[in-house]
Design a protein around this motif. Structure first.
Motif, PDB file in Angstrom:
ATOM      1  N   GLU A 251       0.678  -1.254  -0.049  1.00 16.60           N
ATOM      2  CA  GLU A 251       0.017  -0.113  -0.097  1.00 16.60           C
ATOM      3  C   GLU A 251       0.928   1.216  -0.085  1.00 16.60           C
ATOM      4  O   GLU A 251       0.758   2.194  -0.818  1.00 16.60           O
ATOM      5  CB  GLU A 251      -0.750  -0.109   1.096  1.00 16.60           C
ATOM      6  N   ALA A 255       0.836   4.306  -2.937  1.00 15.55           N
ATOM      7  CA  ALA A 255       0.580   5.592  -2.825  1.00 15.55           C
ATOM      8  C   ALA A 255       1.803   6.487  -3.145  1.00 15.55           C
ATOM      9  O   ALA A 255       1.638   7.454  -3.758  1.00 15.55           O
ATOM     10  CB  ALA A 255       0.417   5.579  -1.077  1.00 15.55           C
ATOM     11  N   GLN A 258       1.685   7.056  -6.937  1.00 13.53           N
ATOM     12  CA  GLN A 258       0.900   7.948  -7.646  1.00 13.53           C
ATOM     13  C   GLN A 258       1.554   9.249  -7.934  1.00 13.53           C
ATOM     14  O   GLN A 258       1.045  10.137  -8.688  1.00 13.53           O
ATOM     15  CB  GLN A 258      -0.034   8.445  -6.657  1.00 13.53           C
TER      16      GLN A 258
END
Length: 369
Positions: A251, A255, A258
């Motif tokens: 995760e 993130a 991005q």
């Protein structure tokens, strides 16, 4: 979990440090007395060679981070049980004769120990198999504005600084102390003192700071710091850690990607962090997936608690009583034998994802990172 030890009268500080002489110290003028048959690497039954010794200087901390201890804190170790500087140095000297090349000083908060700079100075003067020991430290940075320069002059090679958020309100809630500005001032003092690289350690927590993942990396890149995200581990005193609630390394990377282009760097070796170039470099970011992608197979670390208990794994449920040996007249050979025996009993992995996993009785603040 502390064990009483015999010691000569000594001054005390609320951090637990004792500055007087100890019966566990090596007699004055006597050098390291490890027999040649006991020298050589600390190797466990799985072939892992141990080169990194983590030493906790105190279990006391000036923050109350929610993932480490409850709001009311935890009972501190009895002051008479904390290893003296002479005892710490003696252990490090024996460890160096057994192949340890790096000593990481931890806590609690290590800079609450009043003689922390002297500990660094004496540790940095110890000769290992590859020259002087490399001495590093993990700190919350609150005392760095006054101690960064003295630590650098004493021989401290590297700093790891805990920083979980850039939001003052979140910092106050997370640490239960309004010390955000002091932390940033400590980071700036470390930069000014010439420490490089400076690593920032961030524990990613769902609903707390998981919305700041890219902002934290932006801050690190802009200030020439190396950020390392850490999966939250079951080491809190309140035993409230939840595997499903944990922010995973996957995760974290999703993130980051991005906003940033990440390129994985090869050659991780025994390092806990997977490292990535950020936007083709030179900045890097690390992710420590202790839970979802454990690196136990390459682990080269052994830990000494502030009260002198040797632990062969962060999650070990057994300890070897080094303090008792030191304070009952044990020789350097005896210390070396205990170290070898402790490492020999190391399990192949921490077993967090196994059905029978039990969290260690000690929280992180009492183990040392």
């Amino acid at each position: 979990m502390g064990r009483l030890g015999m010691s000569a009268p000594a001054s005390e500080d609320r951090s637990g440090a004792r500055t007087g002489a100890s019966v566990g110290a090596r007699p004055e003028g006597r050098g390291v007395g490890v027999s040649s048959s006991l020298r050589g690497p600390l190797v466990d039954k799985h072939g892992r060679v141990h080169r990194d010794l983590r030493i906790s200087l105190t279990d006391v901390c000036n923050l109350r981070c929610t993932y480490c201890m409850p709001a009311e804190g935890v009972p501190w170790l009895a002051r008479e049980n904390i290893l003296t500087t002479d005892e710490l140095v003696r252990v490090a000297e024996v460890a160096a004769a057994l192949g340890i090349v790096e000593v990481r000083l931890t806590g609690g908060e290590p800079l609450l120990r009043p003689d922390a700079v002297e500990v660094v100075r004496r540790m940095a003067a110890i000769e290992g198999e590859q020259g002087p020991l490399e001495v590093s430290m993990t700190t919350n940075a609150l005392r760095l504005p006054t101690l960064a320069e003295p630590l650098r002059e004493a021989g401290l090679a590297r700093l790891n600084i805990s920083l979980d958020t850039l939001d003052r309100g979140v910092f106050k809630t997370l640490t239960r102390r309004d010390r955000f500005d002091d932390t940033i001032a400590g980071i700036e003092a470390a930069i000014a003192a010439g420490f490089a690289p400076i690593k920032l350690n961030t524990v990613a927590m769902r609903g707390v700071n998981d919305g700041e993942i890219t902002a934290l990396l932006r801050y690190a890149v802009e200030n020439g710091l190396e950020l390392r995200f850490i999966e939250q581990m079951p080491l809190d005193a309140g035993h409230i850690w939840s595997r499903p609630e944990m922010v995973t390394g996957e995760e974290i990377l999703a993130a980051l990607e991005q906003e940033f282009a990440l390129t994985e760097l090869p050659g991780r070796g025994a390092a806990p962090a997977e490292r990535f170039l950020v936007d083709e470099g030179p900045s890097t970011v690390g992710v420590i997936r202790s839970v979802t992608r454990p690196f136990c197979g390459a682990c080269d670390r052994v830990r000494l608690t502030a009260d002198g208990q040797l632990r062969n794994c962060l999650f070990a449920r057994t300890e070897s009583d080094l303090a008792g040996l030191l304070r009952s007249g044990g020789t350097d050979d005896d210390v070396a034998r205990l170290m070898h025996a402790c490492i020999a009993g190391k399990l192949p992995g921490h077993g967090i994802d196994e059905p029978g996993f039990l969290q260690p009785d000690r929280p992180m603040s009492a183990i040392g990172g």
